[in-house]
Design a protein around this motif. Sequence first.
Motif, PDB file in Angstrom:
ATOM      1  N   LEU A   1      -3.745  -4.478 -10.321  1.00 18.04           N
ATOM      2  CA  LEU A   1      -5.105  -3.538 -10.987  1.00 18.04           C
ATOM      3  C   LEU A   1      -5.317  -1.884 -11.856  1.00 18.04           C
ATOM      4  CD1 LEU A   1      -8.339  -3.760 -10.821  1.00 18.04           C
ATOM      5  CD2 LEU A   1      -8.222  -2.727  -8.794  1.00 18.04           C
ATOM      6  N   TYR A   2      -4.250  -1.616 -10.629  1.00 20.89           N
ATOM      7  CA  TYR A   2      -4.111  -0.129 -11.305  1.00 20.89           C
ATOM      8  C   TYR A   2      -3.166  -0.178 -12.291  1.00 20.89           C
ATOM      9  CZ  TYR A   2      -7.758   1.591  -7.611  1.00 20.89           C
ATOM     10  OH  TYR A   2      -8.282   1.928  -7.063  1.00 20.89           O
ATOM     11  N   GLU A   3      -2.112  -1.432 -12.325  1.00 17.28           N
ATOM     12  CA  GLU A   3      -0.867  -0.958 -13.639  1.00 17.28           C
ATOM     13  C   GLU A   3       0.029  -0.276 -12.743  1.00 17.28           C
ATOM     14  OE1 GLU A   3      -2.038  -0.778 -17.679  1.00 17.28           O
ATOM     15  OE2 GLU A   3      -3.306  -1.839 -17.669  1.00 17.28           O
ATOM     16  N   MET A   4       1.047  -0.529 -11.457  1.00 18.14           N
ATOM     17  CA  MET A   4       1.600   0.283 -10.894  1.00 18.14           C
ATOM     18  C   MET A   4       2.756  -0.412 -11.029  1.00 18.14           C
ATOM     19  SD  MET A   4      -0.623   1.428  -7.919  1.00 18.14           S
ATOM     20  CE  MET A   4      -1.991   2.663  -7.740  1.00 18.14           C
TER      21      MET A   4
ATOM     22  N   TYR B   1       4.552   5.383  -5.284  1.00 16.91           N
ATOM     23  CA  TYR B   1       4.545   5.433  -7.366  1.00 16.91           C
ATOM     24  C   TYR B   1       3.048   6.363  -7.377  1.00 16.91           C
ATOM     25  CZ  TYR B   1       3.218   4.324 -12.091  1.00 16.91           C
ATOM     26  OH  TYR B   1       3.193   4.056 -12.582  1.00 16.91           O
ATOM     27  N   LEU B   2       2.027   6.640  -7.068  1.00 16.20           N
ATOM     28  CA  LEU B   2       1.796   7.816  -7.713  1.00 16.20           C
ATOM     29  C   LEU B   2       2.377   9.343  -7.254  1.00 16.20           C
ATOM     30  CD1 LEU B   2      -1.985   6.859  -5.780  1.00 16.20           C
ATOM     31  CD2 LEU B   2      -1.262   6.789  -8.105  1.00 16.20           C
TER      32      LEU B   2
ATOM     33  N   MET C   1      -2.195  10.962 -11.058  1.00 13.49           N
ATOM     34  CA  MET C   1      -0.898  11.664 -11.409  1.00 13.49           C
ATOM     35  C   MET C   1      -0.924  12.230 -12.516  1.00 13.49           C
ATOM     36  SD  MET C   1       0.600   7.538 -11.468  1.00 13.49           S
ATOM     37  CE  MET C   1       2.534   8.239 -11.914  1.00 13.49           C
TER      38      MET C   1
ATOM     39  N   GLY D   1       0.963  -1.304  -0.133  1.00  9.61           N
ATOM     40  CA  GLY D   1      -0.188   0.253   0.376  1.00  9.61           C
ATOM     41  C   GLY D   1       0.904   1.547  -0.219  1.00  9.61           C
TER      42      GLY D   1
ATOM     43  N   LEU E   1      -6.359  -1.136   2.859  1.00  5.20           N
ATOM     44  CA  LEU E   1      -4.354   0.096   2.499  1.00  5.20           C
ATOM     45  C   LEU E   1      -5.074   1.227   2.841  1.00  5.20           C
ATOM     46  CD1 LEU E   1      -3.276  -3.113   0.517  1.00  5.20           C
ATOM     47  CD2 LEU E   1      -3.249  -2.473   3.103  1.00  5.20           C
TER      48      LEU E   1
ATOM     49  N   GLY F   1       2.391   6.428   1.830  1.00  4.27           N
ATOM     50  CA  GLY F   1       3.950   6.843   0.819  1.00  4.27           C
ATOM     51  C   GLY F   1       3.733   7.981   0.100  1.00  4.27           C
ATOM     52  N   LEU F   2       1.989   8.365  -0.038  1.00  2.97           N
ATOM     53  CA  LEU F   2       2.252  10.144  -1.077  1.00  2.97           C
ATOM     54  C   LEU F   2       2.697  10.770  -0.022  1.00  2.97           C
ATOM     55  CD1 LEU F   2       0.647  10.418  -3.710  1.00  2.97           C
ATOM     56  CD2 LEU F   2      -1.594  10.320  -2.369  1.00  2.97           C
TER      57      LEU F   2
ATOM     58  N   SER G   1      -2.339   3.188   3.891  1.00  3.30           N
ATOM     59  CA  SER G   1      -0.819   3.071   3.592  1.00  3.30           C
ATOM     60  C   SER G   1      -0.810   3.895   2.543  1.00  3.30           C
ATOM     61  CB  SER G   1      -1.168   1.287   3.603  1.00  3.30           C
ATOM     62  OG  SER G   1      -0.844   0.969   4.896  1.00  3.30           O
ATOM     63  N   ILE G   2      -1.672   3.616   1.785  1.00  2.00           N
ATOM     64  CA  ILE G   2      -0.981   4.504   0.663  1.00  2.00           C
ATOM     65  C   ILE G   2      -0.936   6.070   0.342  1.00  2.00           C
ATOM     66  CG2 ILE G   2      -2.021   5.263  -1.545  1.00  2.00           C
ATOM     67  CD1 ILE G   2      -4.631   2.309  -1.841  1.00  2.00           C
TER      68      ILE G   2
ATOM     69  N   ALA H   1       2.171   2.481  -3.273  1.00  2.00           N
ATOM     70  CA  ALA H   1       1.724   2.256  -4.026  1.00  2.00           C
ATOM     71  C   ALA H   1       1.218   3.865  -4.442  1.00  2.00           C
ATOM     72  CB  ALA H   1       0.651   1.474  -4.104  1.00  2.00           C
ATOM     73  N   GLY H   2       1.065   4.350  -2.773  1.00  2.00           N
ATOM     74  CA  GLY H   2       1.318   6.462  -2.800  1.00  2.00           C
ATOM     75  C   GLY H   2       2.434   6.401  -3.262  1.00  2.00           C
TER      76      GLY H   2
ATOM     77  N   ILE I   1      -7.025   2.431 -14.381  1.00  2.00           N
ATOM     78  CA  ILE I   1      -6.280   3.049 -15.243  1.00  2.00           C
ATOM     79  C   ILE I   1      -6.710   4.978 -15.352  1.00  2.00           C
ATOM     80  CG2 ILE I   1      -4.788   3.061 -17.319  1.00  2.00           C
ATOM     81  CD1 ILE I   1      -5.063   0.431 -15.283  1.00  2.00           C
TER      82      ILE I   1
ATOM     83  N   SER J   1      -4.789  -6.983  -6.206  1.00  2.00           N
ATOM     84  CA  SER J   1      -6.171  -5.594  -6.599  1.00  2.00           C
ATOM     85  C   SER J   1      -5.848  -4.606  -6.428  1.00  2.00           C
ATOM     86  CB  SER J   1      -7.357  -5.924  -5.739  1.00  2.00           C
ATOM     87  OG  SER J   1      -7.338  -6.458  -3.830  1.00  2.00           O
ATOM     88  N   LEU J   2      -4.773  -4.720  -6.296  1.00  2.00           N
ATOM     89  CA  LEU J   2      -4.180  -2.674  -5.995  1.00  2.00           C
ATOM     90  C   LEU J   2      -2.808  -2.860  -7.310  1.00  2.00           C
ATOM     91  CD1 LEU J   2      -3.481   0.059  -4.736  1.00  2.00           C
ATOM     92  CD2 LEU J   2      -2.489  -0.677  -2.795  1.00  2.00           C
TER      93      LEU J   2
END
Lengths: 163, 179
Positions: free
Chosen positions: A87-90, A59-60, B175, A53, B48, B55-56, B51-52, A56-57, B168, A83-84
Amino acid sequence: MNSTEAIFNGLKDSGIDFIVSVPCVNLTELLNLINNDDEITHIPVTREEEGIGILAGAYLAGKKVAILMQNSGLGNCINALKSLTELYEMPLVMIMSHRGTEGEGICGQVPMGKSTTEILTACNYTYFKPTTPEEAYENVKNAWKTSLEEKLPISILLEIKYW
Amino acid sequence: MQRRDAIENIIKNIDDELVICNIGFPSRELYDIKDRDENFYMIGSMGLVSSIALGLAISKPDKKIVIIDGDGAFLMNLGSIATIFSQHPDNLVWIVINNEAYGSTGNQETYAKNLDLKEIAKGVGFENSYNLEDIDFKDVLNKNELTFINYNVKAGNSKAPIIPFTPIQIKNRFMDVIK
Protein backbone atom coordinates in the motif's frame (compact mmCIF):
# COMPACT_ATOMS: atom_id res chain seq x y z
CA MET A 1 30.94 -19.86 -1.80
CA ASN A 2 28.57 -22.39 -0.20
CA SER A 3 24.77 -22.20 -0.21
CA THR A 4 24.62 -20.05 2.95
CA GLU A 5 27.50 -17.73 2.00
CA ALA A 6 25.81 -17.06 -1.34
CA ILE A 7 22.73 -15.65 0.41
CA PHE A 8 24.79 -13.71 2.94
CA ASN A 9 27.07 -12.20 0.28
CA GLY A 10 24.06 -11.28 -1.85
CA LEU A 11 22.46 -9.47 1.09
CA LYS A 12 25.70 -7.66 1.91
CA ASP A 13 26.42 -6.65 -1.68
CA SER A 14 22.92 -5.24 -2.14
CA GLY A 15 23.38 -3.08 0.97
CA ILE A 16 20.76 -4.77 3.18
CA ASP A 17 21.40 -3.45 6.70
CA PHE A 18 18.24 -4.28 8.68
CA ILE A 19 16.84 -7.81 9.01
CA VAL A 20 14.04 -9.42 11.01
CA SER A 21 13.72 -13.17 11.33
CA VAL A 22 11.75 -16.14 12.49
CA PRO A 23 14.12 -19.11 12.28
CA CYS A 24 14.18 -22.25 10.14
CA VAL A 25 16.69 -25.03 10.70
CA ASN A 26 17.94 -24.44 7.14
CA LEU A 27 18.63 -20.77 7.96
CA THR A 28 20.73 -21.52 11.06
CA GLU A 29 24.13 -20.77 9.54
CA LEU A 30 22.82 -17.69 7.75
CA LEU A 31 21.37 -16.33 10.99
CA ASN A 32 24.76 -16.88 12.68
CA LEU A 33 26.55 -14.92 9.96
CA ILE A 34 24.04 -12.09 10.26
CA ASN A 35 24.31 -11.98 14.04
CA ASN A 36 28.08 -11.63 13.74
CA ASP A 37 27.90 -8.79 11.22
CA ASP A 38 28.28 -5.34 12.78
CA GLU A 39 26.71 -3.52 9.83
CA ILE A 40 23.43 -5.44 9.96
CA THR A 41 20.80 -4.80 12.64
CA HIS A 42 19.06 -8.12 13.30
CA ILE A 43 15.77 -8.27 15.22
CA PRO A 44 14.28 -11.71 15.96
CA VAL A 45 10.48 -11.41 16.05
CA THR A 46 7.63 -13.40 17.61
CA ARG A 47 5.64 -13.69 14.38
CA GLU A 48 6.39 -12.82 10.78
CA GLU A 49 3.60 -10.24 10.51
CA GLU A 50 5.16 -8.29 13.37
CA GLY A 51 8.42 -8.38 11.43
CA ILE A 52 6.80 -6.78 8.38
CA GLY A 53 5.69 -3.90 10.62
CA ILE A 54 9.17 -3.46 12.08
CA LEU A 55 10.69 -3.42 8.60
CA ALA A 56 8.23 -0.73 7.51
CA GLY A 57 9.46 1.48 10.36
CA ALA A 58 13.10 0.77 9.57
CA TYR A 59 12.53 1.60 5.89
CA LEU A 60 10.91 4.92 6.83
CA ALA A 61 14.16 5.66 8.67
CA GLY A 62 16.22 4.92 5.56
CA LYS A 63 17.24 1.29 6.10
CA LYS A 64 17.43 -1.40 3.43
CA VAL A 65 15.36 -4.22 4.80
CA ALA A 66 14.82 -7.97 4.52
CA ILE A 67 12.94 -10.74 6.34
CA LEU A 68 14.28 -14.27 6.81
CA MET A 69 11.65 -16.92 7.49
CA GLN A 70 10.09 -20.22 6.52
CA ASN A 71 7.46 -20.19 3.81
CA SER A 72 4.95 -20.98 6.58
CA GLY A 73 5.57 -17.42 7.74
CA LEU A 74 4.36 -16.08 4.42
CA GLY A 75 0.88 -17.17 5.46
CA ASN A 76 1.27 -15.23 8.69
CA CYS A 77 1.97 -11.93 6.99
CA ILE A 78 -0.13 -11.65 3.82
CA ASN A 79 -2.34 -8.79 5.05
CA ALA A 80 0.67 -6.81 6.29
CA LEU A 81 2.41 -7.30 2.93
CA LYS A 82 -0.68 -6.06 1.11
CA SER A 83 -2.02 -3.28 3.32
CA LEU A 84 1.29 -1.96 4.64
CA THR A 85 4.30 -2.84 2.45
CA GLU A 86 2.49 -2.74 -0.90
CA LEU A 87 0.00 0.00 0.00
CA TYR A 88 2.77 2.44 0.95
CA GLU A 89 5.11 1.17 -1.80
CA MET A 90 7.88 0.14 0.57
CA PRO A 91 10.60 -2.10 -0.88
CA LEU A 92 11.21 -5.45 0.83
CA VAL A 93 13.33 -8.55 0.28
CA MET A 94 11.93 -11.85 1.57
CA ILE A 95 14.36 -14.75 1.97
CA MET A 96 12.30 -17.88 2.53
CA SER A 97 13.32 -21.39 3.41
CA HIS A 98 10.84 -23.25 1.19
CA ARG A 99 9.83 -26.28 3.22
CA GLY A 100 7.40 -28.94 2.06
CA THR A 101 9.39 -29.36 -1.15
CA GLU A 102 11.29 -32.39 -2.51
CA GLY A 103 13.05 -34.20 0.36
CA GLU A 104 10.73 -32.89 3.12
CA GLY A 105 10.54 -35.21 6.13
CA ILE A 106 7.78 -33.46 8.04
CA CYS A 107 4.28 -33.92 6.64
CA GLY A 108 3.03 -30.75 8.33
CA GLN A 109 5.18 -28.66 5.99
CA VAL A 110 3.72 -30.11 2.78
CA PRO A 111 0.37 -28.29 2.32
CA MET A 112 1.87 -24.81 2.72
CA GLY A 113 4.91 -25.87 0.72
CA LYS A 114 2.70 -26.83 -2.22
CA SER A 115 0.76 -23.56 -2.17
CA THR A 116 3.62 -21.14 -1.59
CA THR A 117 4.37 -20.18 -5.20
CA GLU A 118 0.67 -19.95 -6.04
CA ILE A 119 0.13 -17.59 -3.12
CA LEU A 120 2.98 -15.37 -4.34
CA THR A 121 1.59 -15.48 -7.88
CA ALA A 122 -1.87 -14.55 -6.61
CA CYS A 123 -0.28 -11.61 -4.79
CA ASN A 124 1.44 -10.56 -8.04
CA TYR A 125 4.83 -10.80 -6.28
CA THR A 126 7.95 -11.79 -8.22
CA TYR A 127 9.85 -14.75 -6.80
CA PHE A 128 13.06 -16.57 -7.66
CA LYS A 129 13.90 -20.23 -7.04
CA PRO A 130 17.68 -20.49 -7.35
CA THR A 131 19.17 -23.98 -7.59
CA THR A 132 22.87 -23.13 -7.21
CA PRO A 133 24.78 -20.74 -4.90
CA GLU A 134 25.86 -18.67 -7.92
CA GLU A 135 22.26 -18.20 -9.01
CA ALA A 136 21.14 -17.47 -5.44
CA TYR A 137 23.86 -14.82 -5.03
CA GLU A 138 22.70 -13.02 -8.18
CA ASN A 139 19.01 -13.25 -7.22
CA VAL A 140 19.59 -11.92 -3.71
CA LYS A 141 22.04 -9.23 -4.80
CA ASN A 142 19.52 -7.82 -7.30
CA ALA A 143 16.39 -8.22 -5.14
CA TRP A 144 16.43 -4.83 -3.40
CA LYS A 145 16.83 -2.97 -6.69
CA THR A 146 14.08 -5.04 -8.30
CA SER A 147 11.78 -4.39 -5.34
CA LEU A 148 12.36 -0.64 -5.67
CA GLU A 149 11.55 -0.82 -9.39
CA GLU A 150 8.46 -3.01 -9.03
CA LYS A 151 7.28 -1.26 -5.82
CA LEU A 152 6.44 -4.76 -4.53
CA PRO A 153 8.12 -7.32 -2.22
CA ILE A 154 10.59 -9.70 -3.92
CA SER A 155 10.93 -13.30 -2.70
CA ILE A 156 13.83 -15.73 -2.88
CA LEU A 157 12.57 -19.29 -2.28
CA LEU A 158 15.22 -21.74 -1.10
CA GLU A 159 13.95 -25.29 -1.53
CA ILE A 160 15.29 -28.16 0.57
CA LYS A 161 17.45 -29.43 -2.29
CA TYR A 162 19.09 -25.99 -2.64
CA TRP A 163 20.97 -26.43 0.63
CA MET B 1 -13.55 11.59 27.87
CA GLN B 2 -13.38 9.79 24.55
CA ARG B 3 -10.46 8.87 22.29
CA ARG B 4 -10.47 12.24 20.56
CA ASP B 5 -10.01 14.06 23.88
CA ALA B 6 -7.12 11.74 24.71
CA ILE B 7 -5.42 12.45 21.38
CA GLU B 8 -5.91 16.19 21.93
CA ASN B 9 -4.20 15.87 25.31
CA ILE B 10 -1.32 13.87 23.85
CA ILE B 11 -0.77 16.33 20.99
CA LYS B 12 -0.94 19.33 23.34
CA ASN B 13 2.04 17.91 25.20
CA ILE B 14 4.29 16.89 22.34
CA ASP B 15 6.80 18.99 20.47
CA ASP B 16 8.85 17.50 17.63
CA GLU B 17 8.28 13.84 18.51
CA LEU B 18 7.44 11.42 15.71
CA VAL B 19 3.91 10.06 16.14
CA ILE B 20 2.93 6.67 14.70
CA CYS B 21 -0.83 6.35 14.84
CA ASN B 22 -3.20 3.38 14.81
CA ILE B 23 -5.47 2.69 11.82
CA GLY B 24 -9.00 4.04 11.45
CA PHE B 25 -10.58 6.72 13.63
CA PRO B 26 -7.45 7.27 15.74
CA SER B 27 -5.53 8.43 12.64
CA ARG B 28 -8.51 10.40 11.33
CA GLU B 29 -8.94 12.17 14.65
CA LEU B 30 -5.22 12.90 14.92
CA TYR B 31 -5.27 14.35 11.41
CA ASP B 32 -8.29 16.50 12.29
CA ILE B 33 -6.80 17.74 15.58
CA LYS B 34 -3.31 18.52 14.35
CA ASP B 35 -1.94 17.38 11.02
CA ARG B 36 1.87 17.55 10.96
CA ASP B 37 4.64 16.10 8.82
CA GLU B 38 5.87 14.12 11.85
CA ASN B 39 2.60 12.10 11.94
CA PHE B 40 2.53 8.71 10.25
CA TYR B 41 -1.06 7.65 9.65
CA MET B 42 -1.81 3.95 9.26
CA ILE B 43 -4.29 3.16 6.52
CA GLY B 44 -4.13 -0.64 6.84
CA SER B 45 -2.51 -3.51 8.76
CA MET B 46 -4.30 -3.23 12.10
CA GLY B 47 -2.15 -4.20 15.06
CA LEU B 48 1.22 -3.23 13.62
CA VAL B 49 1.50 0.35 14.89
CA SER B 50 3.86 -0.60 17.72
CA SER B 51 5.97 -2.72 15.36
CA ILE B 52 6.36 0.12 12.85
CA ALA B 53 7.38 2.39 15.72
CA LEU B 54 9.91 -0.15 17.00
CA GLY B 55 11.65 -0.38 13.62
CA LEU B 56 11.78 3.40 13.54
CA ALA B 57 12.98 3.76 17.14
CA ILE B 58 15.87 1.32 16.62
CA SER B 59 16.86 2.98 13.35
CA LYS B 60 16.55 6.57 14.60
CA PRO B 61 17.88 6.50 18.18
CA ASP B 62 18.19 10.31 18.21
CA LYS B 63 14.42 10.82 17.68
CA LYS B 64 11.67 10.40 20.25
CA ILE B 65 8.84 8.18 18.96
CA VAL B 66 5.29 8.23 20.36
CA ILE B 67 2.91 5.37 19.55
CA ILE B 68 -0.83 6.00 19.59
CA ASP B 69 -2.18 2.45 19.84
CA GLY B 70 -5.62 1.09 20.76
CA ASP B 71 -6.67 -1.79 22.98
CA GLY B 72 -8.02 -3.90 20.09
CA ALA B 73 -4.90 -3.36 18.00
CA PHE B 74 -2.66 -3.99 21.03
CA LEU B 75 -4.33 -7.35 21.63
CA MET B 76 -4.10 -8.24 17.93
CA ASN B 77 -0.28 -8.03 18.01
CA LEU B 78 0.41 -8.94 21.63
CA GLY B 79 3.77 -10.53 20.74
CA SER B 80 5.04 -7.03 20.02
CA ILE B 81 5.33 -6.29 23.74
CA ALA B 82 7.88 -9.13 24.12
CA THR B 83 9.96 -7.83 21.22
CA ILE B 84 9.79 -4.17 22.27
CA PHE B 85 10.70 -4.98 25.88
CA SER B 86 13.58 -7.20 24.75
CA GLN B 87 14.92 -4.60 22.31
CA HIS B 88 14.29 -1.88 24.91
CA PRO B 89 14.67 1.33 22.87
CA ASP B 90 14.79 4.24 25.33
CA ASN B 91 13.30 6.65 22.77
CA LEU B 92 9.88 5.00 22.64
CA VAL B 93 6.68 5.99 24.46
CA TRP B 94 3.85 3.51 23.84
CA ILE B 95 0.40 4.87 24.59
CA VAL B 96 -2.60 2.53 24.35
CA ILE B 97 -5.84 4.48 24.22
CA ASN B 98 -8.10 1.97 25.91
CA ASN B 99 -11.82 2.30 25.23
CA GLU B 100 -12.42 -1.44 25.61
CA ALA B 101 -13.87 -1.44 22.11
CA TYR B 102 -13.15 -1.88 18.41
CA GLY B 103 -14.02 1.76 17.88
CA SER B 104 -13.66 2.06 14.12
CA THR B 105 -15.88 -0.94 13.40
CA GLY B 106 -18.83 0.08 15.57
CA ASN B 107 -17.61 -0.12 19.18
CA GLN B 108 -17.86 -3.88 19.62
CA GLU B 109 -16.33 -4.88 22.98
CA THR B 110 -12.73 -6.11 23.18
CA TYR B 111 -11.36 -8.39 25.91
CA ALA B 112 -9.55 -5.36 27.35
CA LYS B 113 -12.49 -4.94 29.75
CA ASN B 114 -11.24 -8.09 31.53
CA LEU B 115 -7.58 -7.05 31.55
CA ASP B 116 -5.22 -4.59 33.19
CA LEU B 117 -2.93 -3.44 30.38
CA LYS B 118 -0.59 -1.54 32.71
CA GLU B 119 -0.05 -4.73 34.74
CA ILE B 120 0.48 -6.76 31.55
CA ALA B 121 3.33 -4.41 30.60
CA LYS B 122 4.69 -4.57 34.16
CA GLY B 123 4.51 -8.34 34.09
CA VAL B 124 6.55 -8.39 30.89
CA GLY B 125 9.16 -6.30 32.71
CA PHE B 126 8.46 -2.65 31.81
CA GLU B 127 9.91 -0.53 34.63
CA ASN B 128 7.84 2.43 33.40
CA SER B 129 4.23 1.33 33.01
CA TYR B 130 1.47 3.69 34.05
CA ASN B 131 -2.17 4.58 33.84
CA LEU B 132 -2.32 8.08 32.40
CA GLU B 133 -4.49 9.42 35.21
CA ASP B 134 -1.71 8.64 37.72
CA ILE B 135 1.11 10.59 36.07
CA ASP B 136 2.26 14.01 34.93
CA PHE B 137 2.23 13.10 31.23
CA LYS B 138 4.64 15.86 30.18
CA ASP B 139 7.23 14.76 32.77
CA VAL B 140 7.01 11.14 31.68
CA LEU B 141 7.22 12.11 28.02
CA ASN B 142 10.39 14.11 28.62
CA LYS B 143 12.27 11.21 30.21
CA ASN B 144 14.50 9.22 27.92
CA GLU B 145 13.15 5.82 28.92
CA LEU B 146 11.04 3.10 27.34
CA THR B 147 7.53 3.78 28.64
CA PHE B 148 4.10 2.15 28.44
CA ILE B 149 0.96 4.18 29.18
CA ASN B 150 -2.59 2.84 29.41
CA TYR B 151 -5.03 5.68 28.72
CA ASN B 152 -8.59 4.84 29.81
CA VAL B 153 -11.38 6.53 27.85
CA LYS B 154 -15.02 5.89 26.94
CA ALA B 155 -15.87 4.38 23.57
CA GLY B 156 -17.01 6.72 20.80
CA ASN B 157 -15.83 8.30 17.57
CA SER B 158 -15.87 11.97 16.59
CA LYS B 159 -16.85 13.26 13.16
CA ALA B 160 -13.27 13.32 11.92
CA PRO B 161 -12.93 13.33 8.12
CA ILE B 162 -11.23 10.73 5.97
CA ILE B 163 -7.54 11.66 5.60
CA PRO B 164 -7.21 13.26 2.15
CA PHE B 165 -3.63 12.05 1.50
CA THR B 166 -2.58 8.98 -0.45
CA PRO B 167 -0.45 6.43 1.41
CA ILE B 168 2.50 7.51 -0.76
CA GLN B 169 2.04 11.15 0.28
CA ILE B 170 1.90 10.14 3.95
CA LYS B 171 5.07 8.11 3.53
CA ASN B 172 7.03 10.67 1.52
CA ARG B 173 6.45 13.65 3.74
CA PHE B 174 7.21 11.58 6.83
CA MET B 175 10.47 10.31 5.31
CA ASP B 176 11.42 13.84 4.22
CA VAL B 177 10.94 15.28 7.69
CA ILE B 178 13.04 12.62 9.45
CA LYS B 179 15.92 12.58 6.93
